[in-house]
Every structure is written in structure tokens, then in C-alpha cells.
Write a protein that holds these residues in place. Structure first.
Motif, short mmCIF file in Angstrom:
data_model
loop_
_atom_site.label_atom_id
_atom_site.label_comp_id
_atom_site.label_asym_id
_atom_site.label_seq_id
_atom_site.Cartn_x
_atom_site.Cartn_y
_atom_site.Cartn_z
N VAL A 185 -0.84 1.43 6.38
CA VAL A 185 -0.50 0.94 5.05
C VAL A 185 0.53 1.87 4.44
O VAL A 185 0.66 3.02 4.82
N GLN A 186 1.26 1.36 3.46
CA GLN A 186 2.17 2.18 2.71
C GLN A 186 1.37 3.01 1.70
O GLN A 186 0.28 2.62 1.29
N PRO A 187 1.89 4.20 1.30
CA PRO A 187 1.16 5.04 0.35
C PRO A 187 0.77 4.28 -0.91
O PRO A 187 1.58 3.58 -1.49
N HIS A 188 -0.51 4.39 -1.29
CA HIS A 188 -1.06 3.83 -2.52
C HIS A 188 -1.15 2.30 -2.49
O HIS A 188 -1.40 1.70 -3.52
N VAL A 189 -0.88 1.65 -1.36
CA VAL A 189 -1.02 0.20 -1.26
C VAL A 189 -2.45 -0.09 -0.78
O VAL A 189 -2.85 0.39 0.27
N PRO A 190 -3.24 -0.85 -1.55
CA PRO A 190 -4.64 -1.02 -1.20
C PRO A 190 -4.87 -2.01 -0.05
O PRO A 190 -4.07 -2.92 0.17
#
Length: 283
Positions: A181-186
Motif C-alpha cells: 500500500v502507499q503510505p497512509h492509504v488504508p
């Protein structure tokens, strides 16, 4: 017990300014406000490490723009929490917008983690989601003057951080790749939001912090929603790196995760007798 081996190299090189002189902080922030904000940073870091009793020692001002935060006892430091806590104080206007943060090991006086704000590129903060082990740390924060246009134009060569983590394991012990996942993407689990890089779970608009092992167990369930997962697989991927597998430990962490989902009845972690578990999330 096999421990993770962490290799850290911090390369920090600055351009020569277009003029000589010392850079002093002058952003209209009162010195008393800075000290209070920095003490709050230390306080919030200890709370994040589940330490509500030990003290943040008096803030030390090294020079006109650099401060040190010292702690009474060792604690585990989460870079994600450090970045978020300092950013919150900056948003409140208690500290300036331009700064360099470095985390030092007290015993060796070596840098264990570092970053600068603002970054040259979006999402350029290094090594999120990787906690520093429990140890004696102190933190330096250097505020960079924003009023000097010539210095800013000359620029500062970005702070390069090469932060390597190496695991001692055999080929048979390679764990499944983490959730991409991309940073901070839930990652959505039913109506709940799981942030693997932050080790946080949001249930009914309430954000809960996860321990490293809780996050590892939840990673497996998050990639296998409504699918049976065997006890052996979870034990292997979460505990076997450490050279020990304890069945009762798994039961304890399953119980903890169930409690975190207790306010969301559409999500259940059910036991499958003699086999393992299944995370059921209704659409």
C-alpha cells in the motif's frame, strides 16, 4: 532468540551558504511556547510507547536554534508517531515550519533516525512503519530560519537517510510479502480502515494503535478476508523469525484483535476447530 539486525547510515551534507553567519530561529514563536511544545512532544512519545509514568527531562537548548529532548527511562520509539506529534505542534503554531529532527542513541551518541521538514518531495519522509527497539534515546530538533531568502535559494542538499533492516532467517523462513500500500492509504476491512504503515486501526471513527505483533497478525487477516487461515501459517509468519513458537501467544493476540473490532458487529474473527481462524467481514 534471533533478533533483527538493523544497519543505519545517515548521510547529511549541507551546501555552503551564500553568506557567513549563524542561522537563528526568528519565526515569531515565543521561546516559552517552544519549550512547552517540545515537552509535549516527549510526553506524547512516551504515551505512544505505553509509558505513562516516566519523566521527560528538562528541555536543553544547545544553541540559538537547536534543542534536545531527554528521557528518564528507555522506551520504544515509533518514527510515524514522532513525525505526527511534531507536525501537530507545528500546525498549532507552537514551533516553526522548517526543522531537522534527529534521534540519537545515548550510549553510542550515534544517529538512529533522522528527517527534515519540509521535504523536497511529497512522501519523502523515510522508513515509516519501522519502530526503533526499546533503548535510551534523546532527540534533537533544529529550527531553520525561514526569513533568509538567499540561504533558502542556495538550498540545503536533502538529508539522505539510508535505513536498512536485515533479518536473519533461512530460505524456508521467508515470510509472505507485506500488504503493498502507499503510505497512509488504508486497507478496508468491511467498514473499518486499517493503516499497515502506521500500525493503526480505525473502527467507528475511533483510531486504535496496534503493537507490532498485532499488526503482523492483522496483516495476514487483511489479505485473506473471509478465507480460512491456519494456526500454523500465522505462527510461522509472525513468531518463527524469533526461533520460538508459542501457541498460547497466538490465542492472546486473536483475543486482543477481537476486542478491537467489538464495536463493529459486521466483522468477526471466528475459530475453526482444529484448523485455524477466519476473519469474516460482511459487505
Amino acid at each position: 532468540m534471533i533478533k533483527f539486525v538493523c544497519t543505519l547510515i545517515v548521510l547529511c551534507t549541507f551546501c555552503t551558504p551564500a553568506f557567513s553567519g549563524t542561522f537563528l530561529f526568528d519565526d515569531g514563536v515565543e521561546k516559552d511556547q517552544q519549550h512547552i511544545a517540545l515537552r509535549k512532544v516527549g510526553h506524547e512519545l512516551l504515551l505512544n510507547a505505553n509509558d505513562a509514568t516516566s519523566r521527560v527531562l528538562p528541555i536543553q537548548q544547545v544553541d540559538g536554534s537547536t534543542y534536545e529532548i531527554h528521557f528518564e527511562h528507555p522506551f520504544a520509539l515509533h518514527p510515524d508517531a514522532l513525525i505526527e506529534i511534531i507536525a501537530n505542534e507545528e500546525k498549532k503554531g507552537y514551533i516553526p515550519q522548517n526543522y531537522i529532527v534527529q534521534v540519537y542513541d545515548v550510549a553510542t551518541n550515534t544517529v538512529q533516525y533522522a528527517y527534515s521538514m519540509p521535504t523536497a518531495e511529497a512522501d519523502a519522509v523515510p522508513c515509516l512503519g519501522r519502530a526503533l527497539p526499546k533503548d535510551n534515546y534523546y532527540i534533537t530538533i533544529q529550527f531553520i530560519e525561514t526569513n533568509n531568502v538567499i540561504w533558502y535559494a542556495a538550498g540545503v542538499i536533502p538529508l539522505f537517510v539510508l535505513f536498512g533492516w536485515h533479518q536473519l532467517r533461512t530460505t524456508k523462513k521467508k515470510a509472505k510479502a507485506p500488504v503493498a500500500v502507499q503510505p497512509h492509504v488504508p486497507v478496508m476491512i468491511g467498514a473499518c480502515k486499517y493503516f499497515p504503515d502506521l500500525q493503526k486501526l480505525e473502527v467507528k471513527n475511533t483510531v486504535q494503535s496496534l503493537t507490532a505483533k498485532e499488526a503482523k497478525v492483522l496483516n495476514i487477516f487483511a489479505t485473506n478476508v473471509n478465507t480460512e487461515v491456519t494456526r500454523e501459517r500465522i505462527q510461522k509468519e509472525v513468531w518463527e523469525d524469533e526461533g520460538v513458537i508459542v501457541g498460547r501467544s497466538l490465542d492472546m493476540f486473536i483475543s486482543k484483535l477481537r476486542k478491537k473490532f467489538k464495536d463493529e458487529p459486521a466483522i468477526q474473527i471466528v475459530s475453526i476447530h482444529g484448523k485455524g481462524y477466519k476473519l469474516i467481514a460482511e459487505a
